[in-house]
Design an enzyme around this catalytic site. Sequence first.
Site, PDB file in Angstrom:
ATOM      1  N   ASP A   1     -11.257  -4.036 -17.938  1.00 41.71           N
ATOM      2  CA  ASP A   1     -10.899  -4.857 -19.429  1.00 41.71           C
ATOM      3  C   ASP A   1      -9.139  -5.384 -20.007  1.00 41.71           C
ATOM      4  OD1 ASP A   1     -11.474  -6.364 -21.249  1.00 41.71           O
ATOM      5  OD2 ASP A   1     -12.630  -5.086 -22.616  1.00 41.71           O
TER       6      ASP A   1
ATOM      7  N   HIS B   1       1.257  -1.199   0.055  1.00 48.39           N
ATOM      8  CA  HIS B   1       0.161   0.205  -0.102  1.00 48.39           C
ATOM      9  C   HIS B   1       0.608   0.538   0.176  1.00 48.39           C
ATOM     10  CE1 HIS B   1      -3.695   2.275   0.663  1.00 48.39           C
ATOM     11  NE2 HIS B   1      -4.119   1.717   1.350  1.00 48.39           N
TER      12      HIS B   1
END
Length: 458
Positions: A376, A164
Amino acid sequence: MVSSPLVFTVRRRQPELVRPAAPTPRELKQLSDIDDQEGLRFLIPVIQFYRHVPSMAGTDPVVVIRDALSRALVPYYPFAGRLSEGPNRKLSVDCTGEGILFVEADTDVSIDDFTAPLQPPFPCLEELLADVEGYNGVLGCPLLLFQVTRMGCGGFTVGILLNHTMADAPGLVQFLNAVAELARGMPAPVVAPVWQREVFGARHAPEVTRIHREYEEVEGSIVPFSDMAHRSFFFGSREVEALRARLPPQLRRRSRFEIVTACLWRCRTAALRLDPEEEVRVICIVNARGGNCTPPPLGYYGNAFAFPVAVTTAGKLTGNPLGYALGLVRKAKEDVDDEYMKSIADLMVLRGRPHFTVVRSYLVSDVSRAAFEDVDLGWGKAAYGGPAKGGVGAIPGVASFYIPFRNSEGEDGIVVPVCLPGAAMERFVAEMEGMTKGPPASEKEVGNGSSGTILSAL
Protein backbone atom coordinates in the site's frame (compact mmCIF):
# COMPACT_ATOMS: atom_id res chain seq x y z
CA MET A 1 -18.12 -10.15 -31.39
CA VAL A 2 -14.47 -10.37 -30.35
CA SER A 3 -12.98 -7.08 -29.14
CA SER A 4 -9.66 -5.91 -30.52
CA PRO A 5 -6.62 -6.39 -28.28
CA LEU A 6 -5.62 -3.32 -26.28
CA VAL A 7 -2.75 -1.44 -27.90
CA PHE A 8 -1.15 1.63 -26.37
CA THR A 9 2.12 3.48 -25.93
CA VAL A 10 3.56 5.43 -23.03
CA ARG A 11 5.46 8.71 -22.94
CA ARG A 12 8.65 8.20 -20.96
CA ARG A 13 10.79 10.91 -19.42
CA GLN A 14 14.56 10.55 -19.44
CA PRO A 15 15.65 7.82 -16.99
CA GLU A 16 17.32 8.96 -13.79
CA LEU A 17 19.23 7.37 -10.95
CA VAL A 18 17.58 7.54 -7.53
CA ARG A 19 20.27 7.53 -4.87
CA PRO A 20 20.01 6.94 -1.12
CA ALA A 21 18.72 10.01 0.72
CA ALA A 22 21.62 9.92 3.20
CA PRO A 23 25.23 8.71 3.17
CA THR A 24 25.62 4.91 3.19
CA PRO A 25 28.58 2.58 3.85
CA ARG A 26 31.03 1.99 1.00
CA GLU A 27 31.88 -1.70 1.23
CA LEU A 28 31.93 -4.98 -0.66
CA LYS A 29 29.24 -7.46 0.41
CA GLN A 30 29.25 -11.03 -0.88
CA LEU A 31 26.05 -12.68 -2.05
CA SER A 32 25.21 -16.13 -0.74
CA ASP A 33 26.06 -19.27 -2.69
CA ILE A 34 22.32 -19.71 -3.27
CA ASP A 35 22.00 -16.15 -4.62
CA ASP A 36 24.72 -16.22 -7.24
CA GLN A 37 23.91 -19.40 -9.13
CA GLU A 38 23.56 -19.04 -12.89
CA GLY A 39 19.79 -19.66 -12.86
CA LEU A 40 19.19 -16.42 -10.92
CA ARG A 41 21.36 -14.13 -13.03
CA PHE A 42 18.55 -12.32 -14.78
CA LEU A 43 16.03 -9.51 -14.28
CA ILE A 44 12.62 -10.65 -13.07
CA PRO A 45 9.63 -8.45 -14.02
CA VAL A 46 6.94 -7.48 -11.50
CA ILE A 47 4.02 -5.12 -11.99
CA GLN A 48 1.63 -3.38 -9.61
CA PHE A 49 -1.65 -1.73 -10.73
CA TYR A 50 -3.21 0.92 -8.47
CA ARG A 51 -6.63 2.48 -9.02
CA HIS A 52 -7.55 6.14 -8.59
CA VAL A 53 -8.45 7.06 -5.00
CA PRO A 54 -10.41 10.34 -4.58
CA SER A 55 -8.70 11.12 -1.25
CA MET A 56 -5.34 11.10 -3.06
CA ALA A 57 -6.42 13.52 -5.80
CA GLY A 58 -3.64 15.98 -6.54
CA THR A 59 -0.95 13.71 -5.11
CA ASP A 60 1.58 12.66 -7.73
CA PRO A 61 2.55 8.98 -7.35
CA VAL A 62 5.81 9.63 -9.22
CA VAL A 63 6.96 12.15 -6.61
CA VAL A 64 5.77 10.05 -3.66
CA ILE A 65 7.37 6.82 -4.85
CA ARG A 66 10.63 8.40 -6.01
CA ASP A 67 11.09 10.09 -2.62
CA ALA A 68 10.19 6.92 -0.68
CA LEU A 69 12.61 4.87 -2.78
CA SER A 70 15.43 7.28 -2.00
CA ARG A 71 14.75 7.01 1.74
CA ALA A 72 14.32 3.20 1.61
CA LEU A 73 17.72 2.90 -0.06
CA VAL A 74 19.40 4.14 3.12
CA PRO A 75 18.73 0.94 5.13
CA TYR A 76 18.64 -1.14 1.92
CA TYR A 77 21.82 0.46 0.56
CA PRO A 78 23.15 -2.70 -1.19
CA PHE A 79 20.35 -2.24 -3.77
CA ALA A 80 21.99 1.08 -4.71
CA GLY A 81 25.28 -0.65 -5.57
CA ARG A 82 26.54 -2.71 -8.48
CA LEU A 83 27.44 -6.39 -8.83
CA SER A 84 30.99 -7.50 -9.52
CA GLU A 85 32.32 -11.01 -10.16
CA GLY A 86 35.38 -12.47 -8.47
CA PRO A 87 37.25 -15.80 -8.59
CA ASN A 88 35.13 -18.92 -9.19
CA ARG A 89 32.35 -16.63 -10.51
CA LYS A 90 31.58 -15.41 -6.98
CA LEU A 91 29.26 -12.37 -6.99
CA SER A 92 29.57 -9.45 -4.59
CA VAL A 93 27.80 -6.12 -4.29
CA ASP A 94 30.04 -3.10 -4.50
CA CYS A 95 28.02 -0.70 -2.34
CA THR A 96 28.74 2.42 -4.37
CA GLY A 97 25.52 4.28 -3.61
CA GLU A 98 25.05 4.96 -7.34
CA GLY A 99 21.34 4.28 -7.06
CA ILE A 100 18.56 2.46 -8.84
CA LEU A 101 17.09 3.36 -12.22
CA PHE A 102 13.81 5.29 -12.21
CA VAL A 103 11.60 6.19 -15.17
CA GLU A 104 8.62 8.54 -15.06
CA ALA A 105 5.94 7.83 -17.69
CA ASP A 106 2.38 8.67 -18.74
CA THR A 107 -0.28 7.00 -20.84
CA ASP A 108 -3.85 7.86 -21.81
CA VAL A 109 -5.26 4.37 -21.24
CA SER A 110 -7.23 3.45 -18.14
CA ILE A 111 -6.96 0.40 -15.94
CA ASP A 112 -10.52 -0.39 -17.02
CA ASP A 113 -9.31 -0.62 -20.63
CA PHE A 114 -7.47 -3.81 -19.67
CA THR A 115 -9.41 -7.05 -19.83
CA ALA A 116 -11.14 -7.62 -16.50
CA PRO A 117 -10.21 -9.11 -14.18
CA LEU A 118 -6.56 -8.06 -14.29
CA GLN A 119 -4.23 -10.99 -14.89
CA PRO A 120 -1.23 -11.93 -17.04
CA PRO A 121 -0.60 -11.83 -19.93
CA PHE A 122 -0.88 -8.03 -19.99
CA PRO A 123 -1.10 -6.26 -23.37
CA CYS A 124 1.84 -4.03 -24.28
CA LEU A 125 3.63 -5.06 -21.10
CA GLU A 126 6.93 -3.78 -22.47
CA GLU A 127 5.47 -0.26 -22.35
CA LEU A 128 5.03 -0.49 -18.57
CA LEU A 129 8.51 -1.80 -17.72
CA ALA A 130 11.65 0.31 -17.93
CA ASP A 131 13.70 -0.68 -20.98
CA VAL A 132 16.85 1.39 -21.05
CA GLU A 133 19.76 0.48 -23.26
CA GLY A 134 22.77 -0.59 -21.27
CA TYR A 135 20.84 -1.18 -18.03
CA ASN A 136 19.45 -4.67 -18.54
CA GLY A 137 22.46 -6.77 -17.63
CA VAL A 138 23.64 -8.34 -14.39
CA LEU A 139 27.15 -7.02 -13.72
CA GLY A 140 27.85 -3.32 -13.30
CA CYS A 141 24.19 -2.35 -13.80
CA PRO A 142 21.45 -1.00 -11.51
CA LEU A 143 20.01 -3.81 -9.39
CA LEU A 144 16.47 -2.44 -9.46
CA LEU A 145 14.64 -0.61 -12.26
CA PHE A 146 11.34 1.18 -11.54
CA GLN A 147 8.88 2.73 -13.96
CA VAL A 148 5.90 4.60 -12.54
CA THR A 149 3.28 5.19 -15.24
CA ARG A 150 0.39 7.58 -14.61
CA MET A 151 -2.80 6.46 -16.36
CA GLY A 152 -5.66 8.40 -17.87
CA CYS A 153 -8.05 7.18 -15.17
CA GLY A 154 -5.99 8.67 -12.35
CA GLY A 155 -4.54 5.32 -11.41
CA PHE A 156 -0.99 4.22 -12.09
CA THR A 157 1.29 1.24 -12.51
CA VAL A 158 4.64 0.45 -10.92
CA GLY A 159 6.74 -1.72 -13.20
CA ILE A 160 9.77 -3.30 -11.52
CA LEU A 161 12.76 -5.19 -12.84
CA LEU A 162 14.73 -6.93 -10.08
CA ASN A 163 18.15 -8.50 -10.42
CA HIS A 164 17.11 -11.90 -9.04
CA THR A 165 20.49 -12.57 -7.43
CA MET A 166 19.64 -9.88 -4.87
CA ALA A 167 16.29 -11.10 -3.60
CA ASP A 168 13.45 -13.56 -4.05
CA ALA A 169 9.71 -12.75 -4.01
CA PRO A 170 9.41 -12.43 -0.19
CA GLY A 171 12.60 -10.34 -0.15
CA LEU A 172 11.32 -7.98 -2.85
CA VAL A 173 7.95 -7.63 -1.10
CA GLN A 174 9.79 -6.78 2.12
CA PHE A 175 11.61 -3.98 0.29
CA LEU A 176 8.40 -2.77 -1.41
CA ASN A 177 6.63 -2.67 1.94
CA ALA A 178 9.48 -0.57 3.31
CA VAL A 179 9.01 1.85 0.39
CA ALA A 180 5.24 1.83 1.00
CA GLU A 181 5.58 2.53 4.72
CA LEU A 182 7.84 5.50 4.04
CA ALA A 183 5.47 6.71 1.30
CA ARG A 184 2.64 6.67 3.85
CA GLY A 185 4.63 8.83 6.24
CA MET A 186 6.21 6.34 8.62
CA PRO A 187 9.62 7.42 9.96
CA ALA A 188 11.28 4.04 9.26
CA PRO A 189 10.39 0.60 7.85
CA VAL A 190 8.63 -1.73 10.29
CA VAL A 191 11.02 -4.61 9.47
CA ALA A 192 14.71 -3.72 9.47
CA PRO A 193 16.68 -5.36 6.62
CA VAL A 194 19.16 -8.11 7.46
CA TRP A 195 22.00 -9.06 5.08
CA GLN A 196 23.69 -12.13 6.66
CA ARG A 197 24.09 -13.92 3.32
CA GLU A 198 26.49 -16.35 5.01
CA VAL A 199 23.38 -18.18 6.29
CA PHE A 200 23.19 -19.75 2.83
CA GLY A 201 26.92 -19.95 2.21
CA ALA A 202 28.96 -23.05 1.40
CA ARG A 203 30.87 -24.88 4.10
CA HIS A 204 34.63 -24.37 4.50
CA ALA A 205 35.10 -27.93 3.23
CA PRO A 206 32.34 -28.13 0.55
CA GLU A 207 30.73 -31.54 0.17
CA VAL A 208 27.66 -32.45 -1.87
CA THR A 209 25.72 -34.74 0.45
CA ARG A 210 22.39 -34.97 -1.37
CA ILE A 211 21.30 -35.94 -4.87
CA HIS A 212 20.58 -32.83 -6.93
CA ARG A 213 19.09 -33.94 -10.22
CA GLU A 214 17.96 -30.36 -10.80
CA TYR A 215 21.56 -29.52 -11.73
CA GLU A 216 22.27 -32.55 -13.92
CA GLU A 217 23.75 -32.00 -17.36
CA VAL A 218 21.04 -33.36 -19.64
CA GLU A 219 21.51 -33.89 -23.35
CA GLY A 220 18.92 -32.55 -25.71
CA SER A 221 17.51 -29.20 -26.69
CA ILE A 222 14.79 -27.00 -25.30
CA VAL A 223 11.42 -27.34 -27.05
CA PRO A 224 11.44 -24.78 -29.90
CA PHE A 225 9.03 -22.22 -28.47
CA SER A 226 8.00 -20.47 -31.65
CA ASP A 227 4.52 -19.12 -32.36
CA MET A 228 4.05 -18.72 -28.61
CA ALA A 229 0.60 -18.56 -27.06
CA HIS A 230 0.12 -17.05 -23.60
CA ARG A 231 -2.89 -17.91 -21.44
CA SER A 232 -3.77 -17.88 -17.78
CA PHE A 233 -5.75 -20.59 -15.97
CA PHE A 234 -7.83 -20.10 -12.83
CA PHE A 235 -7.91 -22.65 -10.05
CA GLY A 236 -10.65 -22.00 -7.55
CA SER A 237 -12.36 -24.40 -5.19
CA ARG A 238 -14.34 -26.09 -8.01
CA GLU A 239 -11.27 -26.78 -10.11
CA VAL A 240 -9.24 -28.04 -7.17
CA GLU A 241 -12.08 -30.26 -5.94
CA ALA A 242 -12.45 -31.72 -9.43
CA LEU A 243 -8.74 -32.63 -9.30
CA ARG A 244 -9.09 -34.12 -5.81
CA ALA A 245 -11.84 -36.38 -7.16
CA ARG A 246 -9.24 -37.83 -9.54
CA LEU A 247 -7.04 -38.91 -6.64
CA PRO A 248 -7.33 -41.98 -4.42
CA PRO A 249 -8.78 -41.16 -0.95
CA GLN A 250 -5.41 -41.19 0.83
CA LEU A 251 -4.06 -38.42 -1.44
CA ARG A 252 -7.06 -36.09 -1.50
CA ARG A 253 -5.90 -34.04 1.49
CA ARG A 254 -2.62 -33.06 -0.14
CA SER A 255 -1.96 -29.32 -0.62
CA ARG A 256 -3.37 -27.24 -3.45
CA PHE A 257 0.19 -26.58 -4.64
CA GLU A 258 0.98 -30.29 -5.03
CA ILE A 259 -2.33 -31.09 -6.72
CA VAL A 260 -2.24 -28.20 -9.18
CA THR A 261 1.43 -28.83 -9.97
CA ALA A 262 0.75 -32.49 -10.69
CA CYS A 263 -2.11 -31.51 -13.01
CA LEU A 264 -0.16 -28.85 -14.90
CA TRP A 265 2.90 -31.06 -15.35
CA ARG A 266 0.82 -33.96 -16.67
CA CYS A 267 -1.29 -31.79 -19.02
CA ARG A 268 1.71 -29.87 -20.32
CA THR A 269 3.64 -33.06 -21.05
CA ALA A 270 0.67 -34.53 -22.91
CA ALA A 271 0.23 -31.31 -24.90
CA LEU A 272 3.87 -31.30 -26.05
CA ARG A 273 3.53 -34.86 -27.45
CA LEU A 274 6.99 -35.97 -26.38
CA ASP A 275 8.40 -39.41 -27.07
CA PRO A 276 7.11 -41.75 -24.30
CA GLU A 277 10.68 -42.70 -23.35
CA GLU A 278 11.89 -39.11 -23.02
CA GLU A 279 12.69 -37.95 -19.52
CA VAL A 280 10.56 -35.05 -18.22
CA ARG A 281 10.99 -32.93 -15.11
CA VAL A 282 9.03 -30.59 -12.90
CA ILE A 283 11.01 -28.20 -10.70
CA CYS A 284 9.13 -27.05 -7.59
CA ILE A 285 10.50 -23.95 -5.91
CA VAL A 286 10.49 -24.71 -2.18
CA ASN A 287 10.80 -21.84 0.30
CA ALA A 288 13.54 -22.36 2.89
CA ARG A 289 11.93 -19.83 5.23
CA GLY A 290 9.94 -22.63 6.87
CA GLY A 291 8.80 -26.21 6.35
CA ASN A 292 11.69 -28.59 7.04
CA CYS A 293 14.22 -25.73 7.09
CA THR A 294 15.44 -23.43 9.83
CA PRO A 295 14.26 -19.98 8.67
CA PRO A 296 16.81 -17.19 8.20
CA PRO A 297 16.62 -14.16 10.53
CA LEU A 298 13.60 -11.86 10.37
CA GLY A 299 14.39 -9.17 7.81
CA TYR A 300 16.54 -11.40 5.58
CA TYR A 301 15.79 -10.44 1.98
CA GLY A 302 18.11 -12.69 -0.04
CA ASN A 303 17.12 -15.77 -2.00
CA ALA A 304 15.98 -18.51 0.36
CA PHE A 305 14.69 -21.39 -1.71
CA ALA A 306 15.66 -24.56 -3.51
CA PHE A 307 14.85 -26.06 -6.93
CA PRO A 308 14.03 -29.72 -6.10
CA VAL A 309 13.01 -31.73 -9.14
CA ALA A 310 10.75 -34.69 -9.85
CA VAL A 311 11.80 -36.86 -12.80
CA THR A 312 10.03 -39.56 -14.82
CA THR A 313 9.33 -40.40 -18.47
CA ALA A 314 6.66 -38.75 -20.57
CA GLY A 315 4.95 -42.11 -21.08
CA LYS A 316 4.76 -42.94 -17.37
CA LEU A 317 3.57 -39.44 -16.47
CA THR A 318 0.74 -39.33 -19.00
CA GLY A 319 -0.11 -43.03 -18.80
CA ASN A 320 -0.63 -43.13 -15.05
CA PRO A 321 -3.40 -41.54 -12.94
CA LEU A 322 -2.91 -38.07 -11.47
CA GLY A 323 -1.84 -39.55 -8.14
CA TYR A 324 1.37 -40.80 -9.76
CA ALA A 325 2.47 -37.25 -10.65
CA LEU A 326 1.38 -35.96 -7.24
CA GLY A 327 3.51 -38.56 -5.47
CA LEU A 328 6.59 -37.48 -7.41
CA VAL A 329 5.94 -33.81 -6.60
CA ARG A 330 5.43 -34.56 -2.91
CA LYS A 331 8.65 -36.57 -2.68
CA ALA A 332 10.68 -33.79 -4.33
CA LYS A 333 9.31 -31.15 -1.93
CA GLU A 334 9.90 -33.21 1.18
CA ASP A 335 13.59 -33.66 0.36
CA VAL A 336 14.33 -30.00 1.14
CA ASP A 337 15.76 -29.40 4.62
CA ASP A 338 18.78 -27.60 6.14
CA GLU A 339 21.24 -30.21 4.88
CA TYR A 340 19.73 -30.01 1.38
CA MET A 341 20.31 -26.23 1.34
CA LYS A 342 23.92 -26.63 2.52
CA SER A 343 24.48 -29.32 -0.09
CA ILE A 344 23.27 -26.96 -2.85
CA ALA A 345 25.57 -24.17 -1.66
CA ASP A 346 28.49 -26.61 -1.67
CA LEU A 347 27.56 -27.84 -5.15
CA MET A 348 27.62 -24.25 -6.44
CA VAL A 349 31.17 -23.74 -5.21
CA LEU A 350 32.42 -27.09 -6.50
CA ARG A 351 30.75 -26.93 -9.92
CA GLY A 352 31.06 -23.27 -10.90
CA ARG A 353 27.48 -22.18 -10.02
CA PRO A 354 25.56 -24.05 -12.77
CA HIS A 355 22.11 -23.30 -14.15
CA PHE A 356 19.33 -25.69 -13.21
CA THR A 357 18.41 -28.09 -15.99
CA VAL A 358 15.91 -26.64 -18.47
CA VAL A 359 15.81 -29.47 -21.03
CA ARG A 360 12.29 -30.95 -20.91
CA SER A 361 11.76 -29.16 -17.60
CA TYR A 362 8.82 -27.19 -16.22
CA LEU A 363 9.34 -24.89 -13.25
CA VAL A 364 6.54 -23.76 -10.93
CA SER A 365 6.70 -21.11 -8.21
CA ASP A 366 3.90 -20.33 -5.77
CA VAL A 367 3.90 -16.61 -4.96
CA SER A 368 0.30 -16.62 -3.71
CA ARG A 369 1.50 -15.92 -0.14
CA ALA A 370 4.13 -13.32 -1.04
CA ALA A 371 1.44 -10.58 -0.71
CA PHE A 372 2.49 -8.32 -3.59
CA GLU A 373 -1.13 -7.12 -3.74
CA ASP A 374 -0.95 -5.88 -0.12
CA VAL A 375 1.77 -3.30 -0.84
CA ASP A 376 0.00 0.00 0.00
CA LEU A 377 1.79 3.08 -1.31
CA GLY A 378 -1.02 5.31 -0.02
CA TRP A 379 -3.57 4.32 -2.66
CA GLY A 380 -4.69 1.13 -0.91
CA LYS A 381 -4.05 -2.41 -2.04
CA ALA A 382 -2.98 -3.07 -5.60
CA ALA A 383 -5.69 -4.00 -8.10
CA TYR A 384 -3.09 -6.50 -9.27
CA GLY A 385 0.36 -7.14 -7.87
CA GLY A 386 2.90 -9.80 -8.71
CA PRO A 387 4.85 -11.38 -11.57
CA ALA A 388 4.35 -9.54 -14.84
CA LYS A 389 4.57 -12.77 -16.85
CA GLY A 390 5.74 -16.37 -16.77
CA GLY A 391 9.18 -17.48 -17.90
CA VAL A 392 12.65 -17.65 -16.44
CA GLY A 393 15.12 -15.11 -17.78
CA ALA A 394 15.42 -15.44 -21.53
CA ILE A 395 13.86 -18.92 -21.58
CA PRO A 396 10.18 -18.65 -22.55
CA GLY A 397 7.64 -21.29 -21.65
CA VAL A 398 9.69 -22.97 -18.93
CA ALA A 399 8.06 -21.47 -15.82
CA SER A 400 4.68 -20.63 -14.34
CA PHE A 401 3.83 -18.63 -11.23
CA TYR A 402 0.86 -19.28 -8.94
CA ILE A 403 -0.62 -15.84 -8.31
CA PRO A 404 -3.47 -15.02 -5.86
CA PHE A 405 -6.58 -14.05 -7.78
CA ARG A 406 -10.29 -13.29 -7.40
CA ASN A 407 -12.33 -14.11 -10.49
CA SER A 408 -15.28 -12.20 -11.93
CA GLU A 409 -17.66 -14.22 -9.72
CA GLY A 410 -15.85 -13.08 -6.58
CA GLU A 411 -14.24 -16.48 -5.97
CA ASP A 412 -10.72 -16.55 -4.56
CA GLY A 413 -8.11 -18.89 -5.95
CA ILE A 414 -4.92 -18.72 -7.97
CA VAL A 415 -4.24 -17.82 -11.58
CA VAL A 416 -1.42 -19.56 -13.43
CA PRO A 417 0.11 -18.01 -16.59
CA VAL A 418 1.20 -20.65 -19.10
CA CYS A 419 3.23 -20.14 -22.28
CA LEU A 420 3.33 -22.80 -25.01
CA PRO A 421 3.56 -23.05 -28.81
CA GLY A 422 0.16 -22.35 -30.36
CA ALA A 423 -0.75 -25.93 -31.34
CA ALA A 424 0.44 -27.28 -27.98
CA MET A 425 -1.63 -24.66 -26.16
CA GLU A 426 -4.79 -25.87 -27.86
CA ARG A 427 -4.05 -29.40 -26.70
CA PHE A 428 -3.16 -28.14 -23.23
CA VAL A 429 -6.53 -26.38 -22.90
CA ALA A 430 -8.32 -29.58 -23.88
CA GLU A 431 -6.29 -31.60 -21.36
CA MET A 432 -7.02 -29.06 -18.62
CA GLU A 433 -10.74 -29.03 -19.31
CA GLY A 434 -10.79 -32.80 -19.17
CA MET A 435 -9.11 -32.74 -15.76
CA THR A 436 -10.94 -29.86 -14.08
CA LYS A 437 -14.49 -30.27 -15.39
CA GLY A 438 -16.65 -33.19 -14.41
CA PRO A 439 -15.88 -36.41 -12.54
CA PRO A 440 -13.26 -38.98 -13.62
CA ALA A 441 -14.46 -41.33 -16.34
CA SER A 442 -13.58 -44.52 -14.44
CA GLU A 443 -11.96 -45.96 -11.32
CA LYS A 444 -8.88 -46.72 -13.43
CA GLU A 445 -8.44 -42.99 -13.98
CA VAL A 446 -8.26 -42.50 -10.20
CA GLY A 447 -5.87 -45.39 -9.43
CA ASN A 448 -4.97 -46.63 -5.97
CA GLY A 449 -2.11 -44.21 -5.20
CA SER A 450 0.30 -47.03 -4.43
CA SER A 451 3.51 -45.54 -3.00
CA GLY A 452 5.42 -48.51 -4.37
CA THR A 453 4.40 -47.55 -7.91
CA ILE A 454 5.39 -43.94 -7.30
CA LEU A 455 8.76 -44.62 -5.75
CA SER A 456 9.72 -47.18 -8.40
CA ALA A 457 9.86 -44.36 -10.96
CA LEU A 458 12.36 -42.25 -9.06
